[in-house]
Design a protein around this motif. Structure first.
Motif, PDB file in Angstrom:
ATOM      1  N   ILE A  40      -4.548   3.555  -9.243  1.00  0.00           N
ATOM      2  CA  ILE A  40      -3.867   2.336  -8.791  1.00  0.00           C
ATOM      3  C   ILE A  40      -2.695   2.020  -9.709  1.00  0.00           C
ATOM      4  CG2 ILE A  40      -4.125  -0.163  -8.545  1.00  0.00           C
ATOM      5  CD1 ILE A  40      -6.997   0.401  -7.544  1.00  0.00           C
ATOM      6  N   ASN A  41      -2.908   2.104 -11.011  1.00  0.00           N
ATOM      7  CA  ASN A  41      -1.815   1.844 -11.955  1.00  0.00           C
ATOM      8  C   ASN A  41      -0.667   2.824 -11.757  1.00  0.00           C
ATOM      9  OD1 ASN A  41      -2.565  -0.461 -13.384  1.00  0.00           O
ATOM     10  ND2 ASN A  41      -3.964   0.705 -14.665  1.00  0.00           N
ATOM     11  N   ARG A  42      -1.000   4.096 -11.533  1.00  0.00           N
ATOM     12  CA  ARG A  42       0.040   5.103 -11.310  1.00  0.00           C
ATOM     13  C   ARG A  42       0.825   4.772 -10.032  1.00  0.00           C
ATOM     14  NH1 ARG A  42      -2.987   9.493 -10.758  1.00  0.00           N
ATOM     15  NH2 ARG A  42      -2.862   9.437  -8.524  1.00  0.00           N
ATOM     16  N   ASN A  43       0.135   4.386  -8.983  1.00  0.00           N
ATOM     17  CA  ASN A  43       0.800   4.061  -7.720  1.00  0.00           C
ATOM     18  C   ASN A  43       1.653   2.802  -7.834  1.00  0.00           C
ATOM     19  OD1 ASN A  43      -0.485   6.249  -6.621  1.00  0.00           O
ATOM     20  ND2 ASN A  43      -2.009   5.060  -5.524  1.00  0.00           N
ATOM     21  N   ARG A  44       1.236   1.850  -8.663  1.00  0.00           N
ATOM     22  CA  ARG A  44       1.976   0.600  -8.809  1.00  0.00           C
ATOM     23  C   ARG A  44       3.382   0.810  -9.356  1.00  0.00           C
ATOM     24  NH1 ARG A  44       0.488  -3.070 -12.261  1.00  0.00           N
ATOM     25  NH2 ARG A  44       1.620  -4.644 -11.124  1.00  0.00           N
ATOM     26  N   LYS A  45       3.614   1.925 -10.026  1.00  0.00           N
ATOM     27  CA  LYS A  45       4.944   2.206 -10.566  1.00  0.00           C
ATOM     28  C   LYS A  45       5.960   2.435  -9.450  1.00  0.00           C
ATOM     29  CE  LYS A  45       3.039   4.473 -14.611  1.00  0.00           C
ATOM     30  NZ  LYS A  45       2.893   5.746 -15.321  1.00  0.00           N
ATOM     31  N   HIS A  46       5.484   2.715  -8.252  1.00  0.00           N
ATOM     32  CA  HIS A  46       6.367   3.106  -7.155  1.00  0.00           C
ATOM     33  C   HIS A  46       6.503   2.050  -6.066  1.00  0.00           C
ATOM     34  CE1 HIS A  46       6.296   7.033  -8.960  1.00  0.00           C
ATOM     35  NE2 HIS A  46       4.978   6.984  -8.960  1.00  0.00           N
ATOM     36  N   VAL A  50       5.297  -7.877  -3.973  1.00  0.00           N
ATOM     37  CA  VAL A  50       5.952  -9.182  -4.015  1.00  0.00           C
ATOM     38  C   VAL A  50       5.139 -10.331  -3.426  1.00  0.00           C
ATOM     39  CG1 VAL A  50       8.261  -8.203  -4.070  1.00  0.00           C
ATOM     40  CG2 VAL A  50       7.181  -8.675  -1.876  1.00  0.00           C
ATOM     41  N   ASN A  51       4.117 -10.024  -2.655  1.00  0.00           N
ATOM     42  CA  ASN A  51       3.291 -11.105  -2.107  1.00  0.00           C
ATOM     43  C   ASN A  51       1.856 -10.616  -1.952  1.00  0.00           C
ATOM     44  OD1 ASN A  51       3.012  -9.763   0.442  1.00  0.00           O
ATOM     45  ND2 ASN A  51       5.017 -10.536   1.027  1.00  0.00           N
ATOM     46  N   GLU A  52       0.972 -11.539  -1.587  1.00  0.00           N
ATOM     47  CA  GLU A  52      -0.450 -11.188  -1.515  1.00  0.00           C
ATOM     48  C   GLU A  52      -0.722 -10.090  -0.495  1.00  0.00           C
ATOM     49  OE1 GLU A  52      -4.831 -12.979  -0.449  1.00  0.00           O
ATOM     50  OE2 GLU A  52      -3.207 -14.396  -0.800  1.00  0.00           O
ATOM     51  N   SER A  53      -0.053 -10.124   0.647  1.00  0.00           N
ATOM     52  CA  SER A  53      -0.275  -9.090   1.664  1.00  0.00           C
ATOM     53  C   SER A  53       0.101  -7.707   1.140  1.00  0.00           C
ATOM     54  CB  SER A  53       0.532  -9.388   2.927  1.00  0.00           C
ATOM     55  OG  SER A  53       0.070 -10.565   3.531  1.00  0.00           O
ATOM     56  N   ALA A  54       1.236  -7.625   0.468  1.00  0.00           N
ATOM     57  CA  ALA A  54       1.667  -6.340  -0.085  1.00  0.00           C
ATOM     58  C   ALA A  54       0.695  -5.860  -1.151  1.00  0.00           C
ATOM     59  CB  ALA A  54       3.073  -6.461  -0.667  1.00  0.00           C
ATOM     60  N   ARG A  55       0.272  -6.766  -2.037  1.00  0.00           N
ATOM     61  CA  ARG A  55      -0.687  -6.394  -3.082  1.00  0.00           C
ATOM     62  C   ARG A  55      -1.991  -5.916  -2.467  1.00  0.00           C
ATOM     63  NH1 ARG A  55       1.516 -11.114  -5.619  1.00  0.00           N
ATOM     64  NH2 ARG A  55      -0.147 -12.361  -4.709  1.00  0.00           N
ATOM     65  N   ARG A  56      -2.483  -6.673  -1.494  1.00  0.00           N
ATOM     66  CA  ARG A  56      -3.759  -6.335  -0.870  1.00  0.00           C
ATOM     67  C   ARG A  56      -3.689  -4.963  -0.206  1.00  0.00           C
ATOM     68  NH1 ARG A  56      -4.268 -10.661   2.131  1.00  0.00           N
ATOM     69  NH2 ARG A  56      -3.177  -9.741   3.893  1.00  0.00           N
ATOM     70  N   GLU A  57      -2.646  -4.723   0.559  1.00  0.00           N
ATOM     71  CA  GLU A  57      -2.539  -3.456   1.281  1.00  0.00           C
ATOM     72  C   GLU A  57      -2.327  -2.279   0.333  1.00  0.00           C
ATOM     73  OE1 GLU A  57       0.444  -4.103   4.266  1.00  0.00           O
ATOM     74  OE2 GLU A  57      -0.651  -5.821   5.059  1.00  0.00           O
ATOM     75  N   ALA A  58      -1.488  -2.447  -0.679  1.00  0.00           N
ATOM     76  CA  ALA A  58      -1.198  -1.352  -1.598  1.00  0.00           C
ATOM     77  C   ALA A  58      -2.378  -1.041  -2.506  1.00  0.00           C
ATOM     78  CB  ALA A  58       0.035  -1.685  -2.434  1.00  0.00           C
ATOM     79  N   LEU A  59      -3.133  -2.053  -2.884  1.00  0.00           N
ATOM     80  CA  LEU A  59      -4.231  -1.838  -3.817  1.00  0.00           C
ATOM     81  C   LEU A  59      -5.534  -1.449  -3.134  1.00  0.00           C
ATOM     82  CD1 LEU A  59      -3.524  -4.732  -6.307  1.00  0.00           C
ATOM     83  CD2 LEU A  59      -3.027  -2.312  -6.589  1.00  0.00           C
ATOM     84  N   ILE A  60      -5.744  -1.891  -1.913  1.00  0.00           N
ATOM     85  CA  ILE A  60      -7.007  -1.570  -1.237  1.00  0.00           C
ATOM     86  C   ILE A  60      -6.968  -0.164  -0.637  1.00  0.00           C
ATOM     87  CG2 ILE A  60      -6.466  -2.472   1.064  1.00  0.00           C
ATOM     88  CD1 ILE A  60      -9.799  -2.948  -0.763  1.00  0.00           C
ATOM     89  N   ALA A  61      -5.781   0.338  -0.294  1.00  0.00           N
ATOM     90  CA  ALA A  61      -5.687   1.664   0.328  1.00  0.00           C
ATOM     91  C   ALA A  61      -6.310   2.765  -0.523  1.00  0.00           C
ATOM     92  CB  ALA A  61      -4.245   1.991   0.679  1.00  0.00           C
ATOM     93  N   PRO A  62      -6.008   2.873  -1.820  1.00  0.00           N
ATOM     94  CA  PRO A  62      -6.637   3.944  -2.612  1.00  0.00           C
ATOM     95  C   PRO A  62      -8.159   3.815  -2.666  1.00  0.00           C
ATOM     96  CG  PRO A  62      -4.809   2.975  -3.831  1.00  0.00           C
ATOM     97  CD  PRO A  62      -5.030   2.140  -2.616  1.00  0.00           C
ATOM     98  N   ILE A  63      -8.641   2.591  -2.650  1.00  0.00           N
ATOM     99  CA  ILE A  63     -10.093   2.381  -2.663  1.00  0.00           C
ATOM    100  C   ILE A  63     -10.700   2.885  -1.365  1.00  0.00           C
ATOM    101  CG2 ILE A  63     -11.915   0.628  -2.722  1.00  0.00           C
ATOM    102  CD1 ILE A  63      -9.915  -1.036  -4.493  1.00  0.00           C
ATOM    103  N   LEU A  64     -10.073   2.528  -0.238  1.00  0.00           N
ATOM    104  CA  LEU A  64     -10.571   2.988   1.060  1.00  0.00           C
ATOM    105  C   LEU A  64     -10.541   4.511   1.164  1.00  0.00           C
ATOM    106  CD1 LEU A  64      -8.952   0.391   3.473  1.00  0.00           C
ATOM    107  CD2 LEU A  64     -11.343   0.529   2.759  1.00  0.00           C
ATOM    108  N   PHE A  65      -9.460   5.123   0.696  1.00  0.00           N
ATOM    109  CA  PHE A  65      -9.367   6.584   0.757  1.00  0.00           C
ATOM    110  C   PHE A  65     -10.410   7.249  -0.133  1.00  0.00           C
ATOM    111  CE2 PHE A  65      -4.827   5.744   2.060  1.00  0.00           C
ATOM    112  CZ  PHE A  65      -5.033   6.101   3.376  1.00  0.00           C
TER     113      PHE A  65
END
Length: 80
Positions: A40-46, A50-65
């Motif tokens: 997650i930290n590695r992906n956050r560099k890219h 900017v908002n809760e929806s973006a954070r939720r979608e970007a951070l939950i995807a690696p967990i789901l995968f």
């Protein structure tokens, strides 16, 4: 050096409640010492979260995968 814990042990939080905490995302992620946190930290560099929806979608995807991979399952996703 051990640092003080910022999350209370045994206190359940929903995904969105993590973003209401008064701590930096890096500090919250540091509470979870696992391979997924590093990913997650590695992906956050890219991505700019900017908002809760973006954070939720970007951070939950690696967990789901990761869960899908571990359980050999398929993810079905759709937006309304």
């Amino acid at each position: 050096m051990n640092r003080p814990r910022i999350l209370k042990t045994g206190q359940p939080l929903t995904f969105s409640q993590y973003f209401d905490l008064p701590f930096a995302l890096e500090d919250i992620l540091a509470e979870f010492d696992c391979r997924l946190v590093r990913q997650i930290n590695r992906n956050r560099k890219h991505i700019e979260l900017v908002n809760e929806s973006a954070r939720r979608e970007a951070l939950i995807a690696p967990i789901l995968f990761e869960v899908a991979d571990l359980t050999d399952s398929r993810i079905y996703s759709h937006f309304k």
